[in-house]
Design an enzyme around this catalytic site. Structure first.
Site, PDB file in Angstrom:
ATOM      1  N   SER A  26       0.866  -1.178   0.000  1.00  0.00           N
ATOM      2  CA  SER A  26       0.000   0.000   0.000  1.00  0.00           C
ATOM      3  C   SER A  26       0.903   1.228   0.000  1.00  0.00           C
ATOM      4  CB  SER A  26      -0.883   0.019   1.244  1.00  0.00           C
ATOM      5  OG  SER A  26      -1.392   1.322   1.417  1.00  0.00           O
ATOM      6  N   HIS A  51      -1.046  -1.293  -4.381  1.00  0.00           N
ATOM      7  CA  HIS A  51      -2.365  -0.968  -3.830  1.00  0.00           C
ATOM      8  C   HIS A  51      -2.384   0.530  -3.523  1.00  0.00           C
ATOM      9  CE1 HIS A  51      -6.035  -1.942  -1.488  1.00  0.00           C
ATOM     10  NE2 HIS A  51      -5.613  -1.019  -0.645  1.00  0.00           N
ATOM     11  N   ASP A  53      -4.496   3.695  -2.043  1.00  0.00           N
ATOM     12  CA  ASP A  53      -5.605   4.011  -1.146  1.00  0.00           C
ATOM     13  C   ASP A  53      -6.104   5.431  -1.360  1.00  0.00           C
ATOM     14  OD1 ASP A  53      -5.993   1.648   0.505  1.00  0.00           O
ATOM     15  OD2 ASP A  53      -3.922   1.992   1.122  1.00  0.00           O
ATOM     16  N   MET A  55      -8.840   8.263  -0.339  1.00  0.00           N
ATOM     17  CA  MET A  55      -9.745   8.605   0.777  1.00  0.00           C
ATOM     18  C   MET A  55     -10.327  10.001   0.573  1.00  0.00           C
ATOM     19  SD  MET A  55      -7.292   7.369   3.864  1.00  0.00           S
ATOM     20  CE  MET A  55      -6.578   5.726   3.895  1.00  0.00           C
ATOM     21  N   HIS A  84      -8.016   1.441  -4.551  1.00  0.00           N
ATOM     22  CA  HIS A  84      -9.007   1.178  -3.499  1.00  0.00           C
ATOM     23  C   HIS A  84      -9.710   2.490  -3.172  1.00  0.00           C
ATOM     24  CE1 HIS A  84      -9.609  -0.028   1.045  1.00  0.00           C
ATOM     25  NE2 HIS A  84     -10.750   0.107   0.396  1.00  0.00           N
ATOM     26  N   MET A  86     -12.025   4.585  -1.132  1.00  0.00           N
ATOM     27  CA  MET A  86     -12.748   4.753   0.132  1.00  0.00           C
ATOM     28  C   MET A  86     -13.492   6.081   0.018  1.00  0.00           C
ATOM     29  SD  MET A  86      -9.702   3.341   2.536  1.00  0.00           S
ATOM     30  CE  MET A  86      -8.507   3.535   1.223  1.00  0.00           C
ATOM     31  N   MET A 155     -11.479  -5.916   4.573  1.00  0.00           N
ATOM     32  CA  MET A 155     -10.770  -4.966   5.438  1.00  0.00           C
ATOM     33  C   MET A 155     -10.538  -5.612   6.805  1.00  0.00           C
ATOM     34  SD  MET A 155     -10.224  -2.394   3.522  1.00  0.00           S
ATOM     35  CE  MET A 155      -9.272  -1.592   4.817  1.00  0.00           C
ATOM     36  N   ASP A 193      -6.658  -6.425   3.670  1.00  0.00           N
ATOM     37  CA  ASP A 193      -6.087  -5.079   3.753  1.00  0.00           C
ATOM     38  C   ASP A 193      -6.230  -4.507   5.160  1.00  0.00           C
ATOM     39  OD1 ASP A 193      -5.188  -2.542   3.175  1.00  0.00           O
ATOM     40  OD2 ASP A 193      -6.938  -1.958   1.990  1.00  0.00           O
TER      41      ASP A 193
HETATM   42  C1  DX5 Z   1      -6.624   1.517   5.314  1.00  0.00           C
HETATM   43  C2  DX5 Z   1      -6.060   1.268   3.928  1.00  0.00           C
HETATM   44  C3  DX5 Z   1      -4.990   0.219   3.921  1.00  0.00           C
HETATM   45  C4  DX5 Z   1      -3.819   0.561   4.788  1.00  0.00           C
HETATM   46  C5  DX5 Z   1      -2.798  -0.543   4.779  1.00  0.00           C
HETATM   47  O1  DX5 Z   1      -7.477   2.581   5.265  1.00  0.00           O
HETATM   48  O2  DX5 Z   1      -7.078   0.838   3.053  1.00  0.00           O
HETATM   49  O3  DX5 Z   1      -4.579  -0.118   2.606  1.00  0.00           O
HETATM   50  O4  DX5 Z   1      -3.228   1.774   4.450  1.00  0.00           O
HETATM   51  O5  DX5 Z   1      -1.738  -0.133   5.593  1.00  0.00           O
HETATM   52  P1  DX5 Z   1      -1.211  -1.010   6.831  1.00  0.00           P
HETATM   53  O6  DX5 Z   1      -0.682  -2.268   6.223  1.00  0.00           O
HETATM   54  O7  DX5 Z   1      -0.176  -0.122   7.413  1.00  0.00           O
HETATM   55  O8  DX5 Z   1      -2.387  -1.262   7.721  1.00  0.00           O
HETATM   56 ZN    ZN Z   2      -6.535  -0.180   1.040  1.00  0.00          ZN
END
Ligand code: DX5
Ligand code: ZN
Length: 234
Positions: A26, A51, A53, A55, A84, A86, A155, A193
């Protein structure tokens, strides 16, 4: 010049890599002051995909980065980019992230309880589709829809931040999903994840995961290539 392996991996990250467990770092946990070097390091370590992320400060209480950074990352690598989302309204951003170079887009069942039409939108853009569920969302909400998705992203933390501890009830979700996928002969790959590290990776794979997302555990590892090798042997 990207190697042939990267071209093949980009076209089909799953079939080409066989039955081993796979690792998707990630990028949220990377050092953004040296993003280009961090991305090159993931390639050198032999990871299977990245990956990313995304947000929105609404579906989750944090804001990360958008299509511009995804495009920048895509310029640095031919690795498969798993995006991903969110986001409260993920469909507004399918096209921008497709144009930015995403290869798969995952959104959450908590925002679209009838997700198949959205999977079709993602597929129409030429990308693979994933559906994700939070730790407190019953697995039964996603199982009937898995036939429409290449990925199920389980998750194992409440999304929003990297570096949280693995929530072990996710193992039951993974097991239930594995049983359903196998019983129905589906091709959906299970990704896990949140808080995945070398202390829990074996149980996550044993429960039925195909792909481990690792943020902190990957970018803070002393030897990133050795970590990838360990996961590939699981
Ligand atoms: C959480 C994210 C994950 C996260 C993974 O909101 O979707 O992808 O950043 O990071 P670690 O492995 O540090 O939990
Ligand atoms: Zn993620």
């Amino acid at each position: 010049m990207p190697t042939l392996r990267f071209f093949i991996a980009k076209l089909n990250p799953i079939r080409d890599l066989g039955a081993m467990a796979k690792l998707a770092p990630s990028v949220l946990a990377a050092d953004f002051a040296q993003l280009g070097e961090e991305i090159k390091s993931t390639e050198r370590a032999g990871v299977d995909m990245l990956h990313l992320d995304i947000m929105d400060g609404h579906f989750v209480p944090n804001i990360s980065f958008g299509p511009g950074i995804v495009k920048t990352i895509g310029r640095q690598t031919d690795l498969f980019l798993d995006v991903h989302l969110m986001l409260s309204e993920p469909e507004k951003y399918f096209e921008p992230f497709a144009k930015a170079g995403g290869d798969a887009i995952t959104f959450h069942i908590e925002v679209h309880s009838n997700p198949a039409p959205y999977a079709r939108q993602i597929h129409a853009l030429g990308l693979q589709a994933g559906i994700s569920l939070n730790p407190d969302t019953p697995v039964d909400t996603v199982l009937p829809h898995l036939e429409h998705f290449e990925y199920l992203l389980v998750m194992s933390v409440f999304p929003g931040f990297g570096g949280q501890s693995f929530i072990s009830s996710a193992l039951d979700t993974i097991k239930a999903a594995r049983e359903h996928i196998d019983a129905h002969g589906l091709k959906t790959q299970i990704m896990v994840d949140g808080g995945v590290d070398s202390t829990n990776a074996t149980s996550v794979v044993k429960a039925g995961a195909d792909i481990l997302v690792m943020g902190t555990a990957f970018f803070k590892a002393e030897n990133r290539a050795a970590l990838v090798e360990r996961v590939h042997r699981m």
